[in-house]
Motif scaffolding. Structure first.
Motif, PDB file in Angstrom:
ATOM      1  N   PHE A  16       0.818  -1.208   0.000  1.00 37.60           N
ATOM      2  CA  PHE A  16       0.000   0.000   0.000  1.00 37.60           C
ATOM      3  C   PHE A  16       0.857   1.266   0.000  1.00 37.60           C
ATOM      4  N   GLY A  17       2.021   1.174   0.634  1.00 39.51           N
ATOM      5  CA  GLY A  17       2.904   2.347   0.687  1.00 39.51           C
ATOM      6  C   GLY A  17       2.612   3.282   1.843  1.00 39.51           C
ATOM      7  N   GLY A  18       1.940   2.804   2.854  1.00 34.33           N
ATOM      8  CA  GLY A  18       1.576   3.585   4.038  1.00 34.33           C
ATOM      9  C   GLY A  18       0.642   2.729   4.864  1.00 34.33           C
ATOM     10  N   ASN A  19       0.211   3.224   6.003  1.00 31.90           N
ATOM     11  CA  ASN A  19      -0.674   2.410   6.835  1.00 31.90           C
ATOM     12  C   ASN A  19      -2.099   2.469   6.289  1.00 31.90           C
ATOM     13  N   LYS A  20      -2.476   1.413   5.574  1.00 35.48           N
ATOM     14  CA  LYS A  20      -3.781   1.405   4.906  1.00 35.48           C
ATOM     15  C   LYS A  20      -4.940   1.447   5.900  1.00 35.48           C
ATOM     16  N   LEU A  21      -4.732   0.935   7.103  1.00 40.17           N
ATOM     17  CA  LEU A  21      -5.819   0.896   8.085  1.00 40.17           C
ATOM     18  C   LEU A  21      -6.256   2.297   8.500  1.00 40.17           C
ATOM     19  N   LEU A  22      -5.372   3.267   8.333  1.00 44.62           N
ATOM     20  CA  LEU A  22      -5.679   4.651   8.690  1.00 44.62           C
ATOM     21  C   LEU A  22      -6.103   5.488   7.483  1.00 44.62           C
ATOM     22  N   HIS A  23      -6.009   4.907   6.296  1.00 42.16           N
ATOM     23  CA  HIS A  23      -6.340   5.648   5.083  1.00 42.16           C
ATOM     24  C   HIS A  23      -7.841   5.935   5.057  1.00 42.16           C
ATOM     25  N   PRO A  24      -8.242   7.146   4.702  1.00 39.53           N
ATOM     26  CA  PRO A  24      -9.675   7.458   4.701  1.00 39.53           C
ATOM     27  C   PRO A  24     -10.445   6.693   3.633  1.00 39.53           C
ATOM     28  N   GLU A  86      -8.281 -17.671  25.603  1.00 40.89           N
ATOM     29  CA  GLU A  86      -8.283 -18.883  26.420  1.00 40.89           C
ATOM     30  C   GLU A  86      -9.611 -19.021  27.173  1.00 40.89           C
ATOM     31  N   GLY A  87     -10.141 -20.244  27.180  1.00 35.96           N
ATOM     32  CA  GLY A  87     -11.375 -20.524  27.898  1.00 35.96           C
ATOM     33  C   GLY A  87     -12.643 -20.297  27.106  1.00 35.96           C
ATOM     34  N   LEU A  88     -12.514 -19.793  25.858  1.00 35.22           N
ATOM     35  CA  LEU A  88     -13.689 -19.563  25.031  1.00 35.22           C
ATOM     36  C   LEU A  88     -13.981 -20.790  24.165  1.00 35.22           C
ATOM     37  N   ASP A  89     -15.176 -20.830  23.599  1.00 38.84           N
ATOM     38  CA  ASP A  89     -15.586 -21.964  22.762  1.00 38.84           C
ATOM     39  C   ASP A  89     -15.106 -21.824  21.321  1.00 38.84           C
ATOM     40  N   GLY A  90     -14.806 -20.612  20.917  1.00 36.49           N
ATOM     41  CA  GLY A  90     -14.351 -20.388  19.557  1.00 36.49           C
ATOM     42  C   GLY A  90     -13.903 -18.957  19.394  1.00 36.49           C
ATOM     43  N   CYS A  91     -13.305 -18.684  18.234  1.00 34.97           N
ATOM     44  CA  CYS A  91     -12.795 -17.337  17.982  1.00 34.97           C
ATOM     45  C   CYS A  91     -12.884 -17.029  16.494  1.00 34.97           C
ATOM     46  N   MET A  92     -13.395 -15.837  16.189  1.00 32.83           N
ATOM     47  CA  MET A  92     -13.441 -15.360  14.817  1.00 32.83           C
ATOM     48  C   MET A  92     -12.216 -14.488  14.548  1.00 32.83           C
ATOM     49  N   PHE A  93     -11.606 -14.707  13.396  1.00 33.83           N
ATOM     50  CA  PHE A  93     -10.504 -13.866  12.933  1.00 33.83           C
ATOM     51  C   PHE A  93     -11.055 -12.952  11.844  1.00 33.83           C
ATOM     52  N   LEU A  94     -10.974 -11.666  12.106  1.00 29.20           N
ATOM     53  CA  LEU A  94     -11.526 -10.651  11.214  1.00 29.20           C
ATOM     54  C   LEU A  94     -10.389  -9.768  10.722  1.00 29.20           C
ATOM     55  N   MET A  95     -10.283  -9.587   9.413  1.00 26.71           N
ATOM     56  CA  MET A  95      -9.195  -8.802   8.851  1.00 26.71           C
ATOM     57  C   MET A  95      -9.502  -7.310   8.965  1.00 26.71           C
ATOM     58  N   GLY A  96      -8.521  -6.550   9.399  1.00 21.90           N
ATOM     59  CA  GLY A  96      -8.709  -5.116   9.563  1.00 21.90           C
ATOM     60  C   GLY A  96      -8.826  -4.349   8.264  1.00 21.90           C
ATOM     61  N   ASP A  97      -8.505  -5.001   7.125  1.00 18.58           N
ATOM     62  CA  ASP A  97      -8.558  -4.305   5.836  1.00 18.58           C
ATOM     63  C   ASP A  97      -9.702  -4.806   4.954  1.00 18.58           C
ATOM     64  N   TYR A 172     -18.650  -7.701  -2.607  1.00 20.06           N
ATOM     65  CA  TYR A 172     -17.699  -6.721  -2.079  1.00 20.06           C
ATOM     66  C   TYR A 172     -17.436  -6.888  -0.584  1.00 20.06           C
ATOM     67  N   GLU A 173     -18.261  -7.656   0.105  1.00 17.73           N
ATOM     68  CA  GLU A 173     -17.994  -7.902   1.522  1.00 17.73           C
ATOM     69  C   GLU A 173     -16.676  -8.636   1.734  1.00 17.73           C
ATOM     70  N   LEU A 174     -16.233  -9.372   0.717  1.00 16.75           N
ATOM     71  CA  LEU A 174     -15.008 -10.153   0.818  1.00 16.75           C
ATOM     72  C   LEU A 174     -13.771  -9.380   0.370  1.00 16.75           C
ATOM     73  N   TRP A 175     -13.971  -8.210  -0.219  1.00 15.33           N
ATOM     74  CA  TRP A 175     -12.834  -7.477  -0.770  1.00 15.33           C
ATOM     75  C   TRP A 175     -11.970  -6.873   0.332  1.00 15.33           C
ATOM     76  N   ASP A 176     -10.651  -7.015   0.152  1.00 17.29           N
ATOM     77  CA  ASP A 176      -9.719  -6.337   1.065  1.00 17.29           C
ATOM     78  C   ASP A 176      -9.131  -5.123   0.356  1.00 17.29           C
ATOM     79  N   SER A 177      -8.157  -4.500   0.976  1.00 16.38           N
ATOM     80  CA  SER A 177      -7.649  -3.231   0.444  1.00 16.38           C
ATOM     81  C   SER A 177      -6.129  -3.182   0.543  1.00 16.38           C
TER      82      SER A 177
END
Length: 196
Positions: A16-24, A86-97, A172-177
């Protein structure tokens, strides 16, 4: 049933060339779209794993707990997150981008997991599986054993679990950036949604 959520927000955004998570995106930081779509009441525990102070500050502003570390390969981010579950039944991994993943899709993934808690649950579109991914806790040791840039897909390849796909309403719900072009494509989708 206790399910946690790890927001993967520690990438280096090399392409991306910069921190994409902060990009508007539509006037707010890209990561804010992800954090604001979380059905927080459905998760027993939330944790964003971040490697930037600015991203940590954004998580604080959005009221999302975070774990700030010095950065490293993807497997480090996963291990740090799983330790918090720890101690939970499951965990979702969600991408920040992945900013257009809807709250509805996340809730339907959680509903599917409640019905079949031994299965891995993935979001998909027309049968093509993507993130987010929800792992039952019996896969936590395998996730903790990942090394280098290995992600959860390595566990899926090696363990060959039963997987349930939840169909997204829109592709588009699956698209990353990863690039500015991706941001422009996401902007166009948001504009189109507003005019519908």
């Amino acid at each position: 049933m206790k399910v946690g959520c790890i927001i993967m927000a520690a990438g280096q955004s090399v392409r991306f060339g910069g921190n994409k998570l902060l990009h508007p995106l539509a006037g707010i930081p890209l990561l804010s779209h992800v954090l604001r779509r979380l059905p927080r009441a459905r998760f027993y525990r939330l944790m964003a794993v971040v490697s930037s102070q600015a991203v940590a500050d954004l998580c604080r502003e959005e009221g999302v707990p975070f774990l700030l570390y010095g950065g490293g390969p993807q497997s480090d981010t996963i291990r740090l997150g799983v330790r918090e579950m720890e101690g939970l039944d499951g965990c979702m991994f969600l991408m920040g981008d992945q900013p257009l993943c809807s709250q509805d899709s996340i809730e339907r993934m959680l509903d599917t997991f409640q019905q079949e808690p031994s299965c891995v649950v993935r979001l998909s579109f027309q049968g093509c599986a993507c993130s987010p991914v929800l792992f039952p806790s019996h896969y936590f040791p395998a996730l903790m054993a990942l090394t280098g840039e290995e992600g959860g897909t390595a566990v899926l390849r090696e363990q060959k679990p039963d997987v349930r796909l939840v169909e997204a309403r829109q592709e588009y719900e699956l698209w990353d950036s990863d690039t500015l072009q991706d941001i422009h494509r996401l902007e166009a989708c948001l504009t189109m949604k507003e005019t519908e």
